[in-house]
Design a protein around this motif. Structure first.
Motif, mmCIF file in Angstrom:
data_model
loop_
_atom_site.group_PDB
_atom_site.id
_atom_site.type_symbol
_atom_site.label_atom_id
_atom_site.label_comp_id
_atom_site.label_asym_id
_atom_site.label_seq_id
_atom_site.Cartn_x
_atom_site.Cartn_y
_atom_site.Cartn_z
ATOM 1 N N ALA A 33 -4.949 -4.104 -11.799
ATOM 2 C CA ALA A 33 -3.645 -4.401 -11.201
ATOM 3 C C ALA A 33 -2.568 -3.459 -11.725
ATOM 4 O O ALA A 33 -1.754 -2.933 -10.945
ATOM 5 N N ALA A 34 -2.536 -3.239 -13.038
ATOM 6 C CA ALA A 34 -1.498 -2.402 -13.628
ATOM 7 C C ALA A 34 -1.592 -0.959 -13.135
ATOM 8 O O ALA A 34 -0.572 -0.353 -12.780
ATOM 9 N N PHE A 35 -2.796 -0.402 -13.089
ATOM 10 C CA PHE A 35 -2.934 0.975 -12.629
ATOM 11 C C PHE A 35 -2.670 1.097 -11.128
ATOM 12 O O PHE A 35 -2.159 2.117 -10.661
ATOM 13 N N ALA A 36 -3.027 0.070 -10.370
ATOM 14 C CA ALA A 36 -2.737 0.099 -8.931
ATOM 15 C C ALA A 36 -1.227 0.082 -8.698
ATOM 16 O O ALA A 36 -0.706 0.819 -7.844
ATOM 17 N N LEU A 37 -0.517 -0.748 -9.445
ATOM 18 C CA LEU A 37 0.945 -0.810 -9.304
ATOM 19 C C LEU A 37 1.627 0.444 -9.829
ATOM 20 O O LEU A 37 2.699 0.814 -9.354
ATOM 21 N N ALA A 38 1.016 1.106 -10.800
ATOM 22 C CA ALA A 38 1.597 2.325 -11.363
ATOM 23 C C ALA A 38 1.276 3.558 -10.519
ATOM 24 O O ALA A 38 1.727 4.656 -10.833
ATOM 25 N N GLY A 39 0.500 3.389 -9.467
ATOM 26 C CA GLY A 39 0.176 4.519 -8.600
ATOM 27 C C GLY A 39 -0.899 5.427 -9.172
ATOM 28 O O GLY A 39 -0.897 6.639 -8.917
ATOM 29 N N ARG A 40 -1.813 4.877 -9.930
ATOM 30 C CA ARG A 40 -2.941 5.629 -10.510
ATOM 31 C C ARG A 40 -4.240 5.122 -9.909
ATOM 32 O O ARG A 40 -4.945 4.317 -10.509
ATOM 33 N N PRO A 41 -4.577 5.577 -8.692
ATOM 34 C CA PRO A 41 -5.752 5.027 -8.006
ATOM 35 C C PRO A 41 -7.078 5.333 -8.709
ATOM 36 O O PRO A 41 -8.011 4.530 -8.649
ATOM 37 N N GLY A 42 -7.184 6.458 -9.404
ATOM 38 C CA GLY A 42 -8.419 6.793 -10.106
ATOM 39 C C GLY A 42 -8.707 5.818 -11.242
ATOM 40 O O GLY A 42 -9.827 5.310 -11.396
ATOM 41 N N TRP A 43 -7.661 5.556 -12.047
ATOM 42 C CA TRP A 43 -7.826 4.609 -13.151
ATOM 43 C C TRP A 43 -8.017 3.195 -12.634
ATOM 44 O O TRP A 43 -8.760 2.400 -13.217
ATOM 45 N N ALA A 44 -7.348 2.864 -11.551
ATOM 46 C CA ALA A 44 -7.513 1.534 -10.953
ATOM 47 C C ALA A 44 -8.941 1.353 -10.457
ATOM 48 O O ALA A 44 -9.543 0.287 -10.628
ATOM 49 N N ALA A 45 -9.507 2.409 -9.863
ATOM 50 C CA ALA A 45 -10.895 2.340 -9.401
ATOM 51 C C ALA A 45 -11.851 2.214 -10.582
ATOM 52 O O ALA A 45 -12.832 1.448 -10.517
ATOM 53 N N ALA A 46 -11.577 2.926 -11.672
ATOM 54 C CA ALA A 46 -12.435 2.821 -12.857
ATOM 55 C C ALA A 46 -12.404 1.402 -13.420
ATOM 56 O O ALA A 46 -13.447 0.841 -13.785
ATOM 57 N N CYS A 47 -11.226 0.814 -13.488
ATOM 58 C CA CYS A 47 -11.121 -0.571 -13.963
ATOM 59 C C CYS A 47 -11.788 -1.532 -12.975
ATOM 60 O O CYS A 47 -12.380 -2.537 -13.388
ATOM 61 N N GLY A 48 -11.712 -1.220 -11.690
ATOM 62 C CA GLY A 48 -12.383 -2.051 -10.683
ATOM 63 C C GLY A 48 -13.896 -2.010 -10.831
ATOM 64 O O GLY A 48 -14.569 -3.039 -10.693
ATOM 65 N N VAL A 49 -14.433 -0.833 -11.127
ATOM 66 C CA VAL A 49 -15.880 -0.713 -11.355
ATOM 67 C C VAL A 49 -16.263 -1.482 -12.612
ATOM 68 O O VAL A 49 -17.282 -2.196 -12.637
#
Length: 96
Positions: A33-49
């Motif tokens: 959630a935090a990386f998605a809101l911060a506009g960091r889709p790569g890190w958000a995807a890594a946390c999602g995995v």
């Protein structure tokens, strides 16, 4: 005394694994959630995995917990001899 069957008779602290996985799940959800809101889709995807991996691990842990305890020999039970075909040649019994 080693019996040679340790990998098949090993026990796991399932409650500890459960709580550590829940802790990791909370952080993975927060990170996604935090990386998605911060506009960091790569890190958000890594946390999602990581979130997906932790969820699968939790499912395995819960399945093992529901299966209940399995027989584990105590210290008063002597170890079994390993199967002859699995022993190295120098340890095989030849003769009466």
């Amino acid at each position: 005394m080693r019996t040679g069957s340790e990998p098949t008779t090993a026990r796991s602290a399932l409650r500890m694994r459960f709580w550590l996985s829940l802790w990791g799940l909370v952080w993975a959800i927060f990170g996604t959630a935090a990386f998605a809101l911060a506009g960091r889709p790569g890190w958000a995807a890594a946390c999602g995995v990581l979130w997906l991996v932790i969820t699968v691990d939790l499912a395995v842990i819960l399945r093992h917990m529901r299966q209940g305890p399995h027989f584990q020999p105590g210290p008063d039970v002597p170890p079994y001899r390993p199967a002859e075909h699995r022993l190295p040649k120098q340890y095989r019994h030849h003769g009466p």
